[in-house]
Design an enzyme around this catalytic site. Structure first.
Site, PDB file in Angstrom:
ATOM      1  N   GLU A   1     147.302  24.083  68.928  1.00  0.00           N
ATOM      2  CA  GLU A   1     146.577  24.510  67.737  1.00  0.00           C
ATOM      3  C   GLU A   1     145.124  24.811  68.089  1.00  0.00           C
ATOM      4  OE1 GLU A   1     144.635  22.963  63.862  1.00  0.00           O
ATOM      5  OE2 GLU A   1     146.323  21.673  64.382  1.00  0.00           O
TER       6      GLU A   1
ATOM      7  N   SER B   1     144.643  17.504  65.466  1.00  0.00           N
ATOM      8  CA  SER B   1     145.970  17.835  66.005  1.00  0.00           C
ATOM      9  C   SER B   1     145.800  18.842  67.141  1.00  0.00           C
ATOM     10  CB  SER B   1     146.838  18.496  64.939  1.00  0.00           C
ATOM     11  OG  SER B   1     146.944  17.672  63.813  1.00  0.00           O
TER      12      SER B   1
ATOM     13  N   ARG C   1     148.297  27.025  59.429  1.00  0.00           N
ATOM     14  CA  ARG C   1     147.289  27.027  60.497  1.00  0.00           C
ATOM     15  C   ARG C   1     147.107  28.436  61.081  1.00  0.00           C
ATOM     16  NH1 ARG C   1     147.088  22.536  58.690  1.00  0.00           N
ATOM     17  NH2 ARG C   1     146.701  20.594  59.805  1.00  0.00           N
TER      18      ARG C   1
HETATM   19  N1  EPU Z   1     154.815  10.983  63.587  1.00  0.00           N
HETATM   20  C1  EPU Z   1     155.328  10.173  64.564  1.00  0.00           C
HETATM   21  N2  EPU Z   1     154.487   9.719  65.549  1.00  0.00           N
HETATM   22  C2  EPU Z   1     153.181  10.041  65.577  1.00  0.00           C
HETATM   23  C3  EPU Z   1     152.658  10.868  64.579  1.00  0.00           C
HETATM   24  C4  EPU Z   1     153.495  11.354  63.583  1.00  0.00           C
HETATM   25  O1  EPU Z   1     156.512   9.842  64.583  1.00  0.00           O
HETATM   26  O2  EPU Z   1     152.493   9.581  66.509  1.00  0.00           O
HETATM   27  C5  EPU Z   1     155.715  11.483  62.514  1.00  0.00           C
HETATM   28  C6  EPU Z   1     156.055  10.461  61.468  1.00  0.00           C
HETATM   29  O3  EPU Z   1     157.367  10.693  61.082  1.00  0.00           O
HETATM   30  C7  EPU Z   1     155.129  10.807  60.320  1.00  0.00           C
HETATM   31  C8  EPU Z   1     155.089  12.317  60.430  1.00  0.00           C
HETATM   32  O4  EPU Z   1     155.116  12.554  61.845  1.00  0.00           O
HETATM   33  O5  EPU Z   1     155.635  10.417  59.090  1.00  0.00           O
HETATM   34  C9  EPU Z   1     153.894  12.977  59.816  1.00  0.00           C
HETATM   35  O6  EPU Z   1     152.697  12.446  60.357  1.00  0.00           O
HETATM   36  P1  EPU Z   1     151.288  12.743  59.656  1.00  0.00           P
HETATM   37  O7  EPU Z   1     151.343  12.457  58.210  1.00  0.00           O
HETATM   38  O8  EPU Z   1     150.218  12.084  60.465  1.00  0.00           O
HETATM   39  O9  EPU Z   1     151.163  14.322  59.737  1.00  0.00           O
HETATM   40  P2  EPU Z   1     151.378  15.352  60.911  1.00  0.00           P
HETATM   41  O10 EPU Z   1     152.441  16.290  60.533  1.00  0.00           O
HETATM   42  O11 EPU Z   1     151.482  14.644  62.217  1.00  0.00           O
HETATM   43  C10 EPU Z   1     149.757  17.126  59.858  1.00  0.00           C
HETATM   44  C11 EPU Z   1     148.537  17.905  60.250  1.00  0.00           C
HETATM   45  C12 EPU Z   1     147.290  17.020  60.226  1.00  0.00           C
HETATM   46  C13 EPU Z   1     147.132  16.488  58.809  1.00  0.00           C
HETATM   47  C14 EPU Z   1     148.403  15.698  58.447  1.00  0.00           C
HETATM   48  C15 EPU Z   1     148.390  15.221  57.016  1.00  0.00           C
HETATM   49  C16 EPU Z   1     149.352  19.635  61.726  1.00  0.00           C
HETATM   50  C17 EPU Z   1     149.381  20.174  63.116  1.00  0.00           C
HETATM   51  N3  EPU Z   1     148.702  18.477  61.564  1.00  0.00           N
HETATM   52  O12 EPU Z   1     149.959  16.124  60.874  1.00  0.00           O
HETATM   53  O13 EPU Z   1     146.165  17.862  60.503  1.00  0.00           O
HETATM   54  O14 EPU Z   1     145.993  15.649  58.714  1.00  0.00           O
HETATM   55  O15 EPU Z   1     149.566  16.552  58.578  1.00  0.00           O
HETATM   56  O16 EPU Z   1     148.586  16.293  56.144  1.00  0.00           O
HETATM   57  O17 EPU Z   1     149.890  20.269  60.814  1.00  0.00           O
HETATM   58  C18 EPU Z   1     144.656  18.654  62.146  1.00  0.00           C
HETATM   59  O18 EPU Z   1     145.089  19.782  61.919  1.00  0.00           O
HETATM   60  O19 EPU Z   1     143.754  18.451  63.015  1.00  0.00           O
HETATM   61  C19 EPU Z   1     145.239  17.499  61.449  1.00  0.00           C
HETATM   62  C20 EPU Z   1     144.891  16.254  61.731  1.00  0.00           C
END
Ligand code: EPU
Length: 337
Positions: free
Chosen positions: A333, A237, A162
């Site tokens: 972000e 995010s 990012r």
């Molecule tokens: N999780 C929780 N609670 C929540 C959300 C997430 O416990 O409410 C934990 C869970 O363990 C889950 C893990 O976080 O397995 C990962 O969650 P997710 O796959 O939704 O991914 P993320 O790391 O929360 C990142 C990006 C997203 C992108 C997803 C999928 C960032 C800041 N965000 O989210 O990007 O869609 O991975 O690759 O890196 C964006 O940038 O606007 C965005 C949505």
């Protein structure tokens, strides 16, 4: 080109925040952009793309320049690859769909990300195991100072998680006008290793997915946990996932046995901020007309009529609580304006 005054930016930011721009202009030609950038009456300018990564917290006095440069073209191709150039004002997801229609592979995992092509390199958009930098070749940008057109190669852009040169030393100095991607025409390199994609494809009974199948799976996953900005205002995010040392992580594991992590390097891991925020008790919390999304704690939402300053206050409360509980600073972000 038409200069407007005192217009609401509500329709121009996915958070749907109603703040006024004192001066606003939408440009759809490069010459118009150059003319606007050289307007001496408005020394301070704010470049607006898809408005999907910003939180407006006050009226904007700068000249807001909405980048509406359209057009997609094929630069060159061989049997296996194609170089596609998209102008900055193209909507990102529509561009991804255009690539899929032509069976050009590489962007399918980045389906349904809000925003425009021109702002995608600034934060090196990423999702489901793929980042923009994986297919990025170069971008054209106009210097806000000299109005020269400069080409930035992938190396020049210094992409990170990012992050890019446009968030650091080049911040505010260039307007990206077009981006060139190298995509596959055959032997697509499918990225299905991200857990949610694998399970979505198997739910759908797909064993040998096409790039179009992957896009559909990504769309289904995103629609199941991320709010549609057309229905509930949001900026995806709100925070980045923090990177911490393995030593710090092991200490946290003693108190939080289920704390998830992704490997980053030999000594570092990334912790999902969504988990930290959920564990801090904020997931689904609603404070009148704004709050934390109920299905993904990383996303702050405007239920309608919220002030950006209230959402900013909530984000600070979340940061403070996460810091107190885990001793981890989570960084926003989105750009707070
Ligand atoms: N999780 C929780 N609670 C929540 C959300 C997430 O416990 O409410 C934990 C869970 O363990 C889950 C893990 O976080 O397995 C990962 O969650 P997710 O796959 O939704 O991914 P993320 O790391 O929360 C990142 C990006 C997203 C992108 C997803 C999928 C960032 C800041 N965000 O989210 O990007 O869609 O991975 O690759 O890196 C964006 O940038 O606007 C965005 C949505």
């Amino acid at each position: 080109m038409q200069l407007q005054h005192n217009i609401s930016l509500k329709a121009y930011n996915t958070f749907g925040i109603d703040e006024v721009a004192s001066h606003f202009v939408s440009v759809s030609e490069l010459d118009e952009l150059k003319a606007v950038l050289s307007l001496k009456d408005y020394p301070e300018k704010l470049i607006l793309g898809g408005g999907s990564n910003m939180l407006l917290t006050q009226p904007q006095d700068k000249l807001v320049i909405h980048i509406n440069l359209k057009g997609i073209s094929i630069e060159k191709e061989d049997d296996n690859h194609v170089y596609v150039k998209a102008n900055a004002g193209e909507n990102w997801h529509e561009f991804v769909l255009w690539c899929l229609k032509h069976n050009f592979g590489g962007l399918e995992n980045l389906s349904l990300i809000p925003g425009n092509v021109g702002t995608a390199p600034i934060q090196n958009i990423g999702a489901y195991g793929v980042e923009l930098k994986d297919t990025f070749i170069s971008c054209n940008a106009i210097s806000t100072d000299t109005l020269e057109t400069i080409t930035f190669t992938k190396e020049d852009c210094k992409f990170g998680y990012r992050n890019s040169i446009f968030k650091n030393e080049a911040k505010g100095k260039y307007v990206i006008t077009a981006v060139v991607f190298k995509l596959t025409k055959a032997q697509h390199k499918l990225r299905v290793d991200y857990g949610a994609i694998t399970s979505e494809l198997s739910t759908q009974g797909i064993k040998t997915p096409t790039i179009q199948d992957i896009s559909k799976a990504v769309i289904a996953i995103r629609e199941s946990k991320l709010p549609n900005p057309k229905e509930i205002g949001n900026s995806g995010s709100f925070f980045k996932n923090p990177v911490i040392s393995k030593t710090e992580f092991e200490v946290l594991q003693q108190n939080f046995k289920n704390i998830p992590s992704y490997p980053v390097s030999e000594n570092e891991v990334k912790v999902p901020a969504g988990w930290l925020i959920e564990t801090s008790g904020f997931k689904g919390k609603r404070f009148g007309n704004f709050g934390v999304h109920k299905k993904q704690a990383l996303v702050l939402v405007n239920y309608g009529g919220a002030k950006g300053s209230d959402i900013l206050k909530l984000s600070k409360l979340i940061q403070k609580t996460v810091l107190k509980l885990f001793d981890i600073s989570i960084e926003a972000e989105v750009n707070v304006l």
